[in-house]
Design an enzyme around this catalytic site. Structure first.
Site, PDB file in Angstrom:
ATOM      1  N   ASN A   1     -10.190   0.381  -1.460  1.00  0.00           N
ATOM      2  CA  ASN A   1      -8.753   0.311  -1.214  1.00  0.00           C
ATOM      3  C   ASN A   1      -8.086  -0.292  -2.448  1.00  0.00           C
ATOM      4  O   ASN A   1      -8.247  -1.479  -2.730  1.00  0.00           O
ATOM      5  CB  ASN A   1      -8.490  -0.550   0.025  1.00  0.00           C
TER       6      ASN A   1
ATOM      7  N   HIS B   1      -2.853   7.083   1.975  1.00  0.00           N
ATOM      8  CA  HIS B   1      -3.305   5.821   1.385  1.00  0.00           C
ATOM      9  C   HIS B   1      -4.781   5.647   1.691  1.00  0.00           C
ATOM     10  O   HIS B   1      -5.216   5.790   2.841  1.00  0.00           O
ATOM     11  CB  HIS B   1      -2.498   4.653   1.943  1.00  0.00           C
TER      12      HIS B   1
ATOM     13  N   CYS C   1       0.796  -1.227   0.000  1.00  0.00           N
ATOM     14  CA  CYS C   1       0.000   0.000   0.000  1.00  0.00           C
ATOM     15  C   CYS C   1       0.829   1.277   0.000  1.00  0.00           C
ATOM     16  O   CYS C   1       0.339   2.333  -0.401  1.00  0.00           O
ATOM     17  CB  CYS C   1      -0.950   0.004   1.192  1.00  0.00           C
TER      18      CYS C   1
END
Length: 317
Positions: free
Chosen positions: A273, A243, A113
């Protein structure tokens, strides 16, 4: 000393949209359960005929067009991804081939990530050292390929997409406001297995509560140090792009950073995500909508898998 700066951005998402109501027909969940816990309403999911490098190439082509450059002008391609199935050719090599590039250096970076901010720092260092002059930095992931669609705790989170930045060397950088500020990066190896992509076929899993506690308590002071390294205070920031993990993480972390005057990216609501794609994709959309003035300072801060993190302040293109 040569510096570097981001001059253009691009993003791409597959056409298929998966809503919370669609997920409720697949697993024991509901729109209310998902939005109250993670803040996500929709996500884009690529099909079997849409490989990661195709998503990446679309985003890269848009960034190149926005920069007014041709593929042959690029001499370094970095792709941050954790969903590459093949070890070789790399995603970066495949993207270069799709775009018809001539002879760029190509490298994949897998820091899950926080991959994009690691890759952006790597490009910055290469340009400062004179090892390249123009770079494509891409974050691209197909999380839909590695998620367990029967696990309601994880499948509600994930989406697919790509974001790209064109980074060029700056021969006359402003010492007071560099185009890409110093990176602050690190990890917590002892907690590295809190986020996992393991097995054959690979599957995503995480210790959600551990990640939440770590992110909301440990990351805000680190993000403030990123601002210090750039010679700024959080109040100076025009935007914060974290993020896009979970709205329940993004909002408290942004608040604790203290960027009271900043636009806070919340693309997770519409995109889910998307791992390494989340920061460049969210930033590209903010710029496209005109929500950040050109030249304004923007904090980019990635975190997640390996319990790694990396952040820098950039001047908005």
């Amino acid at each position: 000393m040569t510096g570097s700066r981001v001059v253009a951005l691009g993003h791409y998402q597959p056409a298929k949209v998966l809503t919370n109501h669609d997920l409720a027909a697949m697993v024991d969940t509901s729109d209310e359960w998902i939005t109250s816990r993670v803040g996500i309403r929709t996500r884009h999911i690529g099909g079997p005929d849409e490989p990661v490098d195709e998503l990446a190439a679309h985003a890269a082509a848009k960034a190149l067009a926005a920069a007014g450059l041709q593929p042959a002008d690029i001499d370094l391609v970095l792709v941050a991804t954790s969903t590459a199935i093949d070890r070789s050719p790399s995603m970066s090599a495949r993207v270069a081939a799709r775009l018809g590039m001539e002879a760029p250096a190509v490298m994949d970076i897998n820091v899950v990530c926080s991959g994009f901010t690691h890759a952006l720092a790597t490009a910055d260092h290469a340009l400062r050292a004179g090892a390249a002059t123009r770079a494509l930095v891409i974050g691209a992931d197909k999380m839909g390929d590695i998620v367990d669609w029967t696990d309601r705790s994880s499948c509600v989170l994930m989406g697919d997409g790509a974001g790209a930045a064109v980074v060029v060397a700056d021969e006359t950088p402003d010492p007071e406001r560099p185009g890409i500020g110093p990176v602050l990066w690190g990890s917590v190896p002892a907690m590295g297995d809190a986020v996992r992509i393991e097995g054959t076929p690979p599957r995503f899993a995480q210790e959600g509560q551990s990640v939440y506690r770590w992110a909301t308590t440990q990351l805000p002071p680190i993000a403030r140090k990123v601002c210090e390294k750039a010679g700024l205070t959080p109040e100076d920031l025009a935007a914060v792009v974290l993020h896009q993990a979970n709205l329940r993480i993004i909002e408290p972390v942004a608040r604790k950073i203290g960027a009271v005057n900043a636009v806070v990216a919340r693309d997770v609501v519409d995109s889910g995500n998307t791992s390494a794609a989340s920061i460049p994709m969210a930033l590209s959309k903010l710029v496209e909508r005109g929500e950040i003035p050109g030249g304004a300072p923007v904090l980019l801060f990635g975190f997640g898998g390996n319990l790694s993190y990396a952040g820098q302040v950039i001047s908005c293109p």
